[in-house]
Scaffold this motif. Sequence first.
Motif, PDB file in Angstrom:
ATOM      1  N   ALA A  15       0.838  -1.208   0.000  1.00 10.90           N
ATOM      2  CA  ALA A  15       0.000   0.000   0.000  1.00 10.90           C
ATOM      3  C   ALA A  15       0.871   1.255   0.000  1.00 10.90           C
ATOM      4  CB  ALA A  15      -0.942  -0.014   1.205  1.00 10.90           C
ATOM      5  N   MET A  16       1.960   1.227   0.737  1.00 11.11           N
ATOM      6  CA  MET A  16       2.877   2.380   0.754  1.00 11.11           C
ATOM      7  C   MET A  16       3.505   2.593  -0.622  1.00 11.11           C
ATOM      8  SD  MET A  16       4.634   2.038   4.510  1.00 11.11           S
ATOM      9  CE  MET A  16       5.293   3.698   4.663  1.00 11.11           C
ATOM     10  N   ILE A  26      -5.583   3.612  -4.728  1.00 13.86           N
ATOM     11  CA  ILE A  26      -5.311   2.501  -3.822  1.00 13.86           C
ATOM     12  C   ILE A  26      -6.633   1.821  -3.488  1.00 13.86           C
ATOM     13  CG2 ILE A  26      -4.503   1.859  -1.525  1.00 13.86           C
ATOM     14  CD1 ILE A  26      -2.525   4.089  -1.681  1.00 13.86           C
ATOM     15  N   SER A  27      -6.634   0.508  -3.619  1.00 14.20           N
ATOM     16  CA  SER A  27      -7.801  -0.279  -3.232  1.00 14.20           C
ATOM     17  C   SER A  27      -7.313  -1.545  -2.553  1.00 14.20           C
ATOM     18  CB  SER A  27      -8.645  -0.640  -4.464  1.00 14.20           C
ATOM     19  OG  SER A  27      -7.944  -1.565  -5.266  1.00 14.20           O
ATOM     20  N   LEU A  53      -5.174   2.181   5.312  1.00 13.52           N
ATOM     21  CA  LEU A  53      -4.488   3.478   5.248  1.00 13.52           C
ATOM     22  C   LEU A  53      -4.088   3.967   6.643  1.00 13.52           C
ATOM     23  CD1 LEU A  53      -6.455   5.299   2.410  1.00 13.52           C
ATOM     24  CD2 LEU A  53      -4.205   4.181   2.301  1.00 13.52           C
ATOM     25  N   GLY A  54      -4.880   3.619   7.649  1.00 17.47           N
ATOM     26  CA  GLY A  54      -4.503   3.953   9.022  1.00 17.47           C
ATOM     27  C   GLY A  54      -3.207   3.261   9.419  1.00 17.47           C
ATOM     28  N   ALA A  55      -3.046   2.015   9.009  1.00 16.93           N
ATOM     29  CA  ALA A  55      -1.807   1.287   9.282  1.00 16.93           C
ATOM     30  C   ALA A  55      -0.635   1.890   8.506  1.00 16.93           C
ATOM     31  CB  ALA A  55      -1.982  -0.188   8.930  1.00 16.93           C
ATOM     32  N   ARG A 100       1.602  13.734   3.241  1.00 18.18           N
ATOM     33  CA  ARG A 100       0.293  14.403   3.187  1.00 18.18           C
ATOM     34  C   ARG A 100      -0.784  13.548   3.853  1.00 18.18           C
ATOM     35  NH1 ARG A 100       2.278  16.637  -1.969  1.00 18.18           N
ATOM     36  NH2 ARG A 100       2.119  18.891  -1.773  1.00 18.18           N
ATOM     37  N   LEU A 101      -0.770  12.249   3.572  1.00 21.94           N
ATOM     38  CA  LEU A 101      -1.747  11.348   4.179  1.00 21.94           C
ATOM     39  C   LEU A 101      -1.586  11.322   5.695  1.00 21.94           C
ATOM     40  CD1 LEU A 101      -3.987   9.189   3.853  1.00 21.94           C
ATOM     41  CD2 LEU A 101      -2.131   7.491   3.685  1.00 21.94           C
TER      42      LEU A 101
END
Length: 181
Positions: A15-16, A26-27, A53-55, A100-101
């Motif tokens: 994901a990164m 991203i999915s 995304l939290g991880a 940014r995220l």
Amino acid sequence: MNDPADLRSALIRVAMEQLQANADDISLRGVARAAGVSAMAPYRHFADKAALLGAVVERGFEGLRAAVAMADRRADGIAAIVEQGTAYISFAQANPALFRLMFAAHKASWTPNADDHSAFAVLANRVRQVTPHQPEVASLGCWSLVHGLATLQLDGKMQLDDATMRTVLDRMVRGIDRATA
């Protein structure tokens, strides 16, 4: 992958990578496909895309803290604060979508805390060593300056070469003891 912890870590890493390549695309299915697992495998570790995304954000803050802590060890006193600032800005430039995220995801709930295990805590610890006058205020001022410089550079509003950036940071940080007295 047999170890569930390895799969979780692999999904975060993928994901990164995808975030870096295309932050808008991203999915969970795409991450699963890139990790070479079934479309349902990510759901064993993450309830949804937001959880993944939290991880990713958590991993980003860990990386930022590691970069700042490593920079802090390269110098003493005010020079260490300048090194931290340079590392913070370099992290943002090397990981713009992640940076940014990290701060968008924490917009409502994250606050600088000198007592946790964050990059801000590394800064606050060093500032406490440098100035006896209102170190909390000085820490917040230093962080605000560096975060602002990083954001301005990412947004293309300002570009500083390394020497100029270090000079700006050094001059501003040298004023913290006078400004908080």
